[in-house]
Design a protein around this motif. Structure first.
Motif, PDB file in Angstrom:
ATOM      1  N   PRO A   1      -1.382  -4.913  11.273  1.00 14.86           N
ATOM      2  CA  PRO A   1      -0.720  -5.730  10.249  1.00 14.86           C
ATOM      3  C   PRO A   1       0.801  -5.702  10.418  1.00 14.86           C
ATOM      4  O   PRO A   1       1.342  -4.805  11.080  1.00 14.86           O
ATOM      5  CB  PRO A   1      -1.128  -5.052   8.940  1.00 14.86           C
ATOM      6  N   PRO A   2       1.510  -6.653   9.794  1.00 17.05           N
ATOM      7  CA  PRO A   2       2.967  -6.681   9.878  1.00 17.05           C
ATOM      8  C   PRO A   2       3.569  -5.343   9.432  1.00 17.05           C
ATOM      9  O   PRO A   2       3.126  -4.734   8.466  1.00 17.05           O
ATOM     10  CB  PRO A   2       3.362  -7.810   8.918  1.00 17.05           C
ATOM     11  N   GLY A   3       4.580  -4.897  10.187  1.00 16.26           N
ATOM     12  CA  GLY A   3       5.263  -3.656   9.874  1.00 16.26           C
ATOM     13  C   GLY A   3       4.639  -2.421  10.505  1.00 16.26           C
ATOM     14  O   GLY A   3       5.149  -1.314  10.362  1.00 16.26           O
ATOM     15  N   SER A   4       3.537  -2.594  11.234  1.00 18.38           N
ATOM     16  CA  SER A   4       2.814  -1.449  11.798  1.00 18.38           C
ATOM     17  C   SER A   4       3.265  -1.063  13.204  1.00 18.38           C
ATOM     18  O   SER A   4       2.894  -0.009  13.697  1.00 18.38           O
ATOM     19  CB  SER A   4       1.320  -1.760  11.843  1.00 18.38           C
ATOM     20  N   ASN A   5       4.027  -1.936  13.873  1.00 17.87           N
ATOM     21  CA  ASN A   5       4.369  -1.754  15.291  1.00 17.87           C
ATOM     22  C   ASN A   5       3.114  -1.696  16.154  1.00 17.87           C
ATOM     23  O   ASN A   5       3.121  -1.089  17.218  1.00 17.87           O
ATOM     24  CB  ASN A   5       5.211  -0.483  15.521  1.00 17.87           C
ATOM     25  N   GLU A   6       2.037  -2.330  15.717  1.00 21.63           N
ATOM     26  CA  GLU A   6       0.757  -2.282  16.423  1.00 21.63           C
ATOM     27  C   GLU A   6       0.098  -3.657  16.508  1.00 21.63           C
ATOM     28  O   GLU A   6       0.299  -4.505  15.642  1.00 21.63           O
ATOM     29  CB  GLU A   6      -0.216  -1.334  15.714  1.00 21.63           C
ATOM     30  N   SER A   7      -0.673  -3.851  17.528  1.00 26.09           N
ATOM     31  CA  SER A   7      -1.605  -4.962  17.731  1.00 26.09           C
ATOM     32  C   SER A   7      -2.204  -4.757  19.115  1.00 26.09           C
ATOM     33  O   SER A   7      -1.655  -3.989  19.919  1.00 26.09           O
ATOM     34  CB  SER A   7      -0.916  -6.334  17.652  1.00 26.09           C
ATOM     35  N   PRO A   8      -3.311  -5.428  19.427  1.00 21.04           N
ATOM     36  CA  PRO A   8      -3.851  -5.299  20.785  1.00 21.04           C
ATOM     37  C   PRO A   8      -2.849  -5.740  21.863  1.00 21.04           C
ATOM     38  O   PRO A   8      -2.777  -5.137  22.936  1.00 21.04           O
ATOM     39  CB  PRO A   8      -5.084  -6.205  20.760  1.00 21.04           C
ATOM     40  N   VAL A   9      -2.044  -6.751  21.574  1.00 18.16           N
ATOM     41  CA  VAL A   9      -1.061  -7.220  22.561  1.00 18.16           C
ATOM     42  C   VAL A   9       0.067  -6.203  22.719  1.00 18.16           C
ATOM     43  O   VAL A   9       0.507  -5.915  23.835  1.00 18.16           O
ATOM     44  CB  VAL A   9      -0.524  -8.613  22.175  1.00 18.16           C
ATOM     45  N   ILE A  10       0.516  -5.627  21.613  1.00 16.49           N
ATOM     46  CA  ILE A  10       1.577  -4.613  21.701  1.00 16.49           C
ATOM     47  C   ILE A  10       1.072  -3.398  22.485  1.00 16.49           C
ATOM     48  O   ILE A  10       1.818  -2.796  23.259  1.00 16.49           O
ATOM     49  CB  ILE A  10       2.088  -4.241  20.295  1.00 16.49           C
ATOM     50  N   ALA A  11      -0.200  -3.077  22.339  1.00 13.79           N
ATOM     51  CA  ALA A  11      -0.785  -1.994  23.148  1.00 13.79           C
ATOM     52  C   ALA A  11      -0.679  -2.336  24.635  1.00 13.79           C
ATOM     53  O   ALA A  11      -0.426  -1.451  25.468  1.00 13.79           O
ATOM     54  CB  ALA A  11      -2.236  -1.754  22.744  1.00 13.79           C
ATOM     55  N   GLN A  12      -0.823  -3.604  24.985  1.00 19.90           N
ATOM     56  CA  GLN A  12      -0.655  -4.027  26.384  1.00 19.90           C
ATOM     57  C   GLN A  12       0.793  -3.863  26.829  1.00 19.90           C
ATOM     58  O   GLN A  12       1.060  -3.445  27.953  1.00 19.90           O
ATOM     59  CB  GLN A  12      -1.102  -5.480  26.573  1.00 19.90           C
ATOM     60  N   TYR A  13       1.744  -4.194  25.952  1.00 20.19           N
ATOM     61  CA  TYR A  13       3.154  -4.013  26.309  1.00 20.19           C
ATOM     62  C   TYR A  13       3.434  -2.539  26.618  1.00 20.19           C
ATOM     63  O   TYR A  13       4.190  -2.224  27.538  1.00 20.19           O
ATOM     64  CB  TYR A  13       4.087  -4.472  25.184  1.00 20.19           C
ATOM     65  N   ARG A  14       2.824  -1.640  25.853  1.00 18.09           N
ATOM     66  CA  ARG A  14       3.057  -0.205  26.057  1.00 18.09           C
ATOM     67  C   ARG A  14       2.586   0.264  27.428  1.00 18.09           C
ATOM     68  O   ARG A  14       3.124   1.241  27.964  1.00 18.09           O
ATOM     69  CB  ARG A  14       2.344   0.614  24.964  1.00 18.09           C
ATOM     70  N   THR A  15       1.604  -0.419  28.031  1.00 15.63           N
ATOM     71  CA  THR A  15       1.083   0.028  29.327  1.00 15.63           C
ATOM     72  C   THR A  15       2.137  -0.041  30.429  1.00 15.63           C
ATOM     73  O   THR A  15       1.969   0.576  31.482  1.00 15.63           O
ATOM     74  CB  THR A  15      -0.155  -0.791  29.766  1.00 15.63           C
ATOM     75  N   ALA A  16       3.230  -0.763  30.195  1.00 11.70           N
ATOM     76  CA  ALA A  16       4.294  -0.889  31.202  1.00 11.70           C
ATOM     77  C   ALA A  16       5.310   0.247  31.119  1.00 11.70           C
ATOM     78  O   ALA A  16       6.250   0.286  31.917  1.00 11.70           O
ATOM     79  CB  ALA A  16       5.008  -2.226  31.042  1.00 11.70           C
ATOM     80  N   THR A  17       5.109   1.179  30.167  1.00 17.57           N
ATOM     81  CA  THR A  17       6.071   2.261  29.968  1.00 17.57           C
ATOM     82  C   THR A  17       5.351   3.602  29.939  1.00 17.57           C
ATOM     83  O   THR A  17       4.537   3.862  29.046  1.00 17.57           O
ATOM     84  CB  THR A  17       6.861   2.059  28.657  1.00 17.57           C
ATOM     85  N   LEU A  18       5.649   4.438  30.908  1.00 19.19           N
ATOM     86  CA  LEU A  18       5.078   5.774  30.973  1.00 19.19           C
ATOM     87  C   LEU A  18       5.467   6.558  29.718  1.00 19.19           C
ATOM     88  O   LEU A  18       6.640   6.601  29.348  1.00 19.19           O
ATOM     89  CB  LEU A  18       5.579   6.482  32.228  1.00 19.19           C
ATOM     90  N   GLY A  19       4.490   7.160  29.055  1.00 17.79           N
ATOM     91  CA  GLY A  19       4.768   7.971  27.873  1.00 17.79           C
ATOM     92  C   GLY A  19       4.978   7.182  26.594  1.00 17.79           C
ATOM     93  O   GLY A  19       5.426   7.735  25.590  1.00 17.79           O
ATOM     94  N   ALA A  20       4.659   5.893  26.597  1.00 18.93           N
ATOM     95  CA  ALA A  20       4.827   5.068  25.395  1.00 18.93           C
ATOM     96  C   ALA A  20       3.986   5.620  24.249  1.00 18.93           C
ATOM     97  O   ALA A  20       2.871   6.102  24.456  1.00 18.93           O
ATOM     98  CB  ALA A  20       4.423   3.624  25.696  1.00 18.93           C
ATOM     99  N   GLN A  21       4.539   5.531  23.043  1.00 21.94           N
ATOM    100  CA  GLN A  21       3.891   6.082  21.860  1.00 21.94           C
ATOM    101  C   GLN A  21       3.381   4.981  20.950  1.00 21.94           C
ATOM    102  O   GLN A  21       4.153   4.110  20.535  1.00 21.94           O
ATOM    103  CB  GLN A  21       4.891   6.947  21.082  1.00 21.94           C
ATOM    104  N   PRO A  22       2.085   5.001  20.580  1.00 18.23           N
ATOM    105  CA  PRO A  22       1.571   4.036  19.611  1.00 18.23           C
ATOM    106  C   PRO A  22       2.356   4.128  18.305  1.00 18.23           C
ATOM    107  O   PRO A  22       2.736   5.221  17.869  1.00 18.23           O
ATOM    108  CB  PRO A  22       0.119   4.469  19.413  1.00 18.23           C
ATOM    109  N   GLY A  23       2.631   2.983  17.705  1.00 17.46           N
ATOM    110  CA  GLY A  23       3.333   2.937  16.428  1.00 17.46           C
ATOM    111  C   GLY A  23       4.838   3.039  16.529  1.00 17.46           C
ATOM    112  O   GLY A  23       5.541   2.931  15.523  1.00 17.46           O
ATOM    113  N   ALA A  24       5.375   3.227  17.737  1.00 16.74           N
ATOM    114  CA  ALA A  24       6.828   3.337  17.920  1.00 16.74           C
ATOM    115  C   ALA A  24       7.448   1.939  17.988  1.00 16.74           C
ATOM    116  O   ALA A  24       6.768   0.963  18.319  1.00 16.74           O
ATOM    117  CB  ALA A  24       7.141   4.111  19.199  1.00 16.74           C
TER     118      ALA A  24
END
Length: 198
Positions: free
Chosen positions: A72-95
């Motif tokens: 939801p809005p304000g969560s720093n989360e979504s399936p697509v944002i999880a894909q963006y995190r895959t490009a960064t070693l050590g990325a943290q969910p919700g950051a």
């Protein structure tokens, strides 16, 4: 219509005609064989870049994501944002994810951020990497970023330059702006600097 039909039947001949400005051209640009140029080689030889330069590819990746939003809005989360995190070693969910988005777009373009291409999650890391690699461009009078360059707002936020408008303001694509990938216009003096991706 006949030109389109001809191009569909024989794309190589259509390309040859286009490259020679309608002058007589061979029916094929390339023939089979070890020395025959490929399609991309033929385009490059004609001064047409296949896929554009690194900055153009970063921008194309970013443009393809405009409107992707947090769920939801304000969560720093979504399936697509999880894909963006895959490009960064050590990325943290919700950051906060503006750096993850910039790292993802750069990786999609074949120009990953970081000394080992590991992606960079914080704006401070992006700025430090840019300075160490000679990519940092401080903002100031007369500075005009190129499409696909990263735009920095202190150590707080990063986006991607889409273009410079006639009044000097900078059109951007920014991840994690208003909980989504947003198309923005920023005053020229708002950026602290840029990172060359060309």
């Amino acid at each position: 219509i006949s030109t389109i039909q001809t191009a569909l039947r024989d794309p190589s001949a259509a390309l040859a005609t286009a490259l020679t400005g309608g002058a007589a051209a061979p029916s094929r640009i390339a023939t089979a064989g070890p020395d025959a140029p490929g399609f991309a080689t033929a385009l490059q030889g004609a001064g047409v870049a296949s896929g554009g330069g690194p900055g153009a590819r970063v921008l194309a990746a970013a443009e393809s994501q405009i409107g992707q939003s947090e769920q939801p809005p304000g969560s720093n989360e979504s399936p697509v944002i999880a894909q963006y995190r895959t490009a960064t070693l050590g990325a943290q969910p919700g950051a906060p994810w503006c750096g993850y988005f910039a790292s993802w777009a750069a990786r999609q373009a074949g120009e990953p951020l970081g000394a080992q291409g590991q992606g960079l999650g914080s704006v401070a890391e992006i700025q430090s990497w840019a300075q160490s690699t000679g990519r940092a461009i401080p903002n100031g009078p007369g500075v005009a970023p190129k499409p696909g360059d990263l735009i920095l707002f202190g150590n707080e936020h990063v986006g991607i330059v889409r273009g410079v408008l006639p009044d000097g303001s900078v059109q951007t694509i920014e991840g994690n702006y208003e909980n989504k990938v947003s198309l923005n216009v920023r005053p020229a003096g708002e950026a602290s600097g840029y990172v060359s991706m060309s």
